[in-house]
Design an enzyme around this catalytic site. Sequence first.
Site, PDB file in Angstrom:
ATOM      1  CD  GLU A 211       4.304  -6.552 -11.998  1.00 35.43           C
ATOM      2  OE1 GLU A 211       4.621  -5.764 -11.096  1.00 35.43           O
ATOM      3  OE2 GLU A 211       3.372  -6.318 -12.811  1.00 35.43           O
TER       4      GLU A 211
ATOM      5  NE  ARG B 296       9.980  -1.061  -8.641  1.00 36.22           N
ATOM      6  CZ  ARG B 296       8.909  -1.273  -9.382  1.00 36.22           C
ATOM      7  NH1 ARG B 296       8.904  -0.938 -10.649  1.00 36.22           N
ATOM      8  NH2 ARG B 296       7.824  -1.824  -8.856  1.00 36.22           N
TER       9      ARG B 296
END
Length: 454
Positions: free
Chosen positions: A275, A292
């Site tokens: 991110e 994940r």
Amino acid sequence: MFKRILIANRGEIALRINQACRELEVETVAIHSTADAESLHVTYADESVCIGPPASTDSYLNITAILAAAEITGADAVHPGYGFLAESADFAEMVAECNLTWIGPRPESIRLMGNKAEARRTAAAAGVPVLPGSSGPLASASEAVALAAELGFPVILKASAGGGGRGMRIARSAAEVENLFSTASQEAERSFGDGAIYMERYLVEPRHVEFQVLGDRFGKVIHLGERECSIQRRHQKLLEEAPSPALTPELRREMGEAAVRLTASAGYENAGTIEFLLDLDGSFYFMEMNTRIQVEHPVTELVSGVDLVKEQIRIAAGEPLTADAGFEGGVFEPRGHAIECRINAEHPDSFAPSPGLVTTFHPPGGPGVRVDTHVYEHYRIPPFYDSLVAKLICHGRDRAEAIARTRRALDFFVVEGVHTSIPMHQRILRDPDFVAGRLSTRFMERFPAPKKRS
Ligand code: MV4
């Protein structure tokens, strides 16, 4: 390849994992709570095991029951999906101790990236830009005040053990830093059992742009481009798209190379997400890494042609990465444009969950339209879990076609019996700023809930 995978999840992602397993000719085991006995993820699996009562803590978070289910059904691997135990390093470790393969990164990687201050340090060491801030956790309020004076205001205090917006405080003055440091630390201690706090300069109106990465056992790391995730409310993403309207090919290459550098430096294996915060001037900064498969993975699948869940399974089985096979010179370029709308069962005024019986359910179809859902007509949405009804993912040759398809698909998506966020998405898809690609994390502040009529 595995013989039988236990899917340690529920809802649409459990169905998504089941689809990937079928294509690889791997058998599947579903686990479910007593509230989910009638769920499609149970029906569609080869075998199923009831692991406990409705509450997540007694079922989908019940490690002992899940491992026992794997043992009695003869599973050889576990896919955790997203949420629940997907980012539990302890669970990943216990899976391995039971001689099962964990379909995800090594526990040390989960642990490293789960500590947000450590992740920030790792990114900086890999030459990935981070916002000016502390080099690690802050020892005291006075240290926090001194650093804030150096950085300039506003600053943000973040819990090392937090993430995804939990345990954050924005401070606009020395007095606020002084005050907020102790409350933030106490809250982090209470919530996560770890009171460590770090600090960054605060960006007021950034975009959230995240890169999909994949790493295999042989040390090969690639990225599959970015997802624009700025449209969110209270740290819940509502709509995601790929590619980001803000990225040029040059910026994509630069950010992608940074994402790959960090992933490789951590020796990361399997699928992950880096991110970034992207500022108005095109500067980008590492924020967090998610270890994940993510809710919004389908937009990347549609613009890359890669089945990310199958790739996760192959990587865990020790096979080499092939996801970059179709790219010119091995460099990713998005093919067209994809938009995902998260359709939740919620009240349009309060955004409170609206569980209950779905009396009518007609999902849209046609060219470029994908619906990932576990819902069917006469399904009862239980009140115990998240309120996701379906993900509507539309693909077009360009952003304009993806928008037109999404509008059309929303207009013909019929859900009755529960309130949904379909009307909210219809408003977003008609918004001039959205259509122009003018997005930031503050986008939804201009979308007040419609007032209740009396
Ligand atoms: C920030 C930020 C601005 N500056 N850090 C929110 C979730 C968590 N991962 C970190 N978050 C933010 N960190 C600095 N230095 C703004 C946010 C933020 C945010 C980020 C992505 C998407 C939505 C957001 C909404 C509010 C705040």
